[in-house]
Scaffold this active site. Sequence first.
Site, PDB file in Angstrom:
ATOM      1  N   GLY A   1       0.784  -1.225   0.000  1.00 26.51           N
ATOM      2  CA  GLY A   1       0.000   0.000   0.000  1.00 26.51           C
ATOM      3  C   GLY A   1       0.813   1.271   0.000  1.00 26.51           C
ATOM      4  O   GLY A   1       0.286   2.347  -0.328  1.00 26.51           O
ATOM      5  N   ARG A   2       2.104   1.191   0.371  1.00 29.10           N
ATOM      6  CA  ARG A   2       2.948   2.381   0.301  1.00 29.10           C
ATOM      7  C   ARG A   2       4.377   1.995  -0.092  1.00 29.10           C
ATOM      8  O   ARG A   2       5.342   2.645   0.296  1.00 29.10           O
ATOM      9  CB  ARG A   2       2.948   3.147   1.617  1.00 29.10           C
ATOM     10  CG  ARG A   2       3.352   2.357   2.847  1.00 29.10           C
ATOM     11  CD  ARG A   2       3.485   3.284   4.029  1.00 29.10           C
ATOM     12  NE  ARG A   2       3.722   2.560   5.264  1.00 29.10           N
ATOM     13  CZ  ARG A   2       4.084   3.139   6.403  1.00 29.10           C
ATOM     14  NH1 ARG A   2       4.261   4.447   6.444  1.00 29.10           N
ATOM     15  NH2 ARG A   2       4.272   2.432   7.491  1.00 29.10           N
TER      16      ARG A   2
ATOM     17  N   ASP B   1       1.501 -11.158   7.110  1.00 31.10           N
ATOM     18  CA  ASP B   1       1.982 -10.404   5.945  1.00 31.10           C
ATOM     19  C   ASP B   1       3.331  -9.750   6.227  1.00 31.10           C
ATOM     20  O   ASP B   1       3.930  -9.171   5.308  1.00 31.10           O
ATOM     21  CB  ASP B   1       0.964  -9.336   5.526  1.00 31.10           C
ATOM     22  CG  ASP B   1       0.652  -8.349   6.643  1.00 31.10           C
ATOM     23  OD1 ASP B   1       0.164  -8.785   7.697  1.00 31.10           O
ATOM     24  OD2 ASP B   1       0.913  -7.144   6.473  1.00 31.10           O
ATOM     25  N   ASN B   2       3.821  -9.864   7.456  1.00 25.85           N
ATOM     26  CA  ASN B   2       5.136  -9.323   7.809  1.00 25.85           C
ATOM     27  C   ASN B   2       6.186 -10.410   8.009  1.00 25.85           C
ATOM     28  O   ASN B   2       7.268 -10.127   8.521  1.00 25.85           O
ATOM     29  CB  ASN B   2       5.056  -8.484   9.093  1.00 25.85           C
ATOM     30  CG  ASN B   2       4.470  -7.110   8.837  1.00 25.85           C
ATOM     31  OD1 ASN B   2       4.424  -6.655   7.705  1.00 25.85           O
ATOM     32  ND2 ASN B   2       4.017  -6.455   9.887  1.00 25.85           N
TER      33      ASN B   2
ATOM     34  N   ASP C   1      10.341  -4.698   7.725  1.00 29.04           N
ATOM     35  CA  ASP C   1       9.208  -3.817   8.031  1.00 29.04           C
ATOM     36  C   ASP C   1       9.187  -3.432   9.505  1.00 29.04           C
ATOM     37  O   ASP C   1       8.381  -3.908  10.293  1.00 29.04           O
ATOM     38  CB  ASP C   1       7.877  -4.447   7.622  1.00 29.04           C
ATOM     39  CG  ASP C   1       6.792  -3.384   7.452  1.00 29.04           C
ATOM     40  OD1 ASP C   1       7.148  -2.191   7.374  1.00 29.04           O
ATOM     41  OD2 ASP C   1       5.608  -3.733   7.383  1.00 29.04           O
TER      42      ASP C   1
ATOM     43  N   LYS D   1       9.491   1.900   0.889  1.00 26.31           N
ATOM     44  CA  LYS D   1       8.475   2.224   1.887  1.00 26.31           C
ATOM     45  C   LYS D   1       8.278   3.734   1.826  1.00 26.31           C
ATOM     46  O   LYS D   1       9.237   4.495   1.960  1.00 26.31           O
ATOM     47  CB  LYS D   1       8.943   1.787   3.276  1.00 26.31           C
ATOM     48  CG  LYS D   1       7.890   1.937   4.379  1.00 26.31           C
ATOM     49  CD  LYS D   1       8.434   1.358   5.680  1.00 26.31           C
ATOM     50  CE  LYS D   1       7.382   1.396   6.790  1.00 26.31           C
ATOM     51  NZ  LYS D   1       7.911   0.819   8.062  1.00 26.31           N
TER      52      LYS D   1
END
Length: 458
Positions: free
Chosen positions: A93-94, A253-254, A263, A114
């Site tokens: 998303g980013r 998801d991480n 992340d 990021k």
Amino acid sequence: MPLNPQAYRPEQTILSLGDAFYDPVEAAPFRETRLRFRNDRAAREVGLDALTDEEWIAHFGRFAPLPGTLPGPLALRYHGHQFRVYNPEIGDGRGFTFAQLRNRDGRLMDLGTKGSGQTPWSRFGDGRLTLKGGVREILASEMVEALGVPTSRSFSLIETGEQLYRNDEPSPTRSAVLVRLSHGHIRIGSFQRLAYLREDEALRRLVGYSLRALYGEDSDDPLRLLDLVLTRTATLAARYMAAGFVHGVLNSDNINITGESFDYGPWRFAPTWDPAFTAAYFDQNGLYAFGRQPEAIHWDVMQLAAALRPLAESEPLIALLESFGERYQPAITDALLWRLGRKPIDPASDRALVQAIERGLRASGVGIDRFFFDAFAQPLPEGYGAPWDEARAALDRYAPRAPRTHAYWRGEAPCSMLIDEVEAIWARIAENDDWSALDVKVAQIREMADALRLVEDR
């Protein structure tokens, strides 16, 4: 551009997956691009260290394509459990994957971002990163790398001249775009998405890609992939614990299937060996507390096994999952002995030493970094009292792996990264645009890393 043909080895491997796995996107047009951090040590490993600052900004601030690699950025698609609630609305998303290259050891590496702007998966977000968030990621990734955690590396940080509004930071705050160097960006959530959509052929293709591109195995066997991921993630959990590190958001998801940490959001280092210590203010139930990280990572790998169920029978998947503890125990002894600068003796003795150290740390309240600094390759100092009698006797049986000769060990205090120092480094940047404290800290971390690596490489 000045590229070394022996060191610069571009790839486009991810394109073999096909466009069902990602969305072509464009970077945001930033107001300005001010270079704040470039990791020439990491750049040297992929043949990019000779770039001028202007060329660096062109590629990692304005995202001009690097020669021979991806023609444009790709936002990857995935799902995931977030605090154990399944979310099918997420993805990059980013951030995006910008390039693939081989490092000097031949490993496939991604350059990912990021804060590079909105994508189809941004939902209601602005796709931006705060400058403070970028500074924190530099500090986290440098520190965990020095302490032996397999990790993505902060490759570049460029300030982008926008004012951002966030609920968890004083606003408006400054903006930045970060570039990471990682061994792939395939997550457990990448498999969950395909299982959720019942795209079995795509799931099989992702298994094969992961085994070939990221593990170097010519196989499509989902059981083999789970086997490899279990070992890597058990090692990751062990290295987190030995480092005293709390990631904070161990959602599926991480979790990268290569077992590489990445992340860094609300991370912290635990001051003492407190299993209940949490990093994220929103983790009110302590799901990802320091002492629960192995459990959390195991739970995430269980979701990978569930996602692989269309390709494999339940029984062998379950049997593999039940071996996580068997893999974690030798990994935590290895990680702690490495940080102590000691040679292993035998599994039973090593396990007993780990248990004695954990009891000593919990009973005494001695700082984690202080203990490992004092105990590295030498007997415990006399000031360590009764809570340490058991650990002292056990440690005395262990030979050092290297002499305690590096200049780092002649200092009076260990290199640490507790929250007060993180905030102090940021305050100097926020108030006076003074980056000297960050530069000094990175140099100190790398000095510690050099001292620890005098012990034979793992």
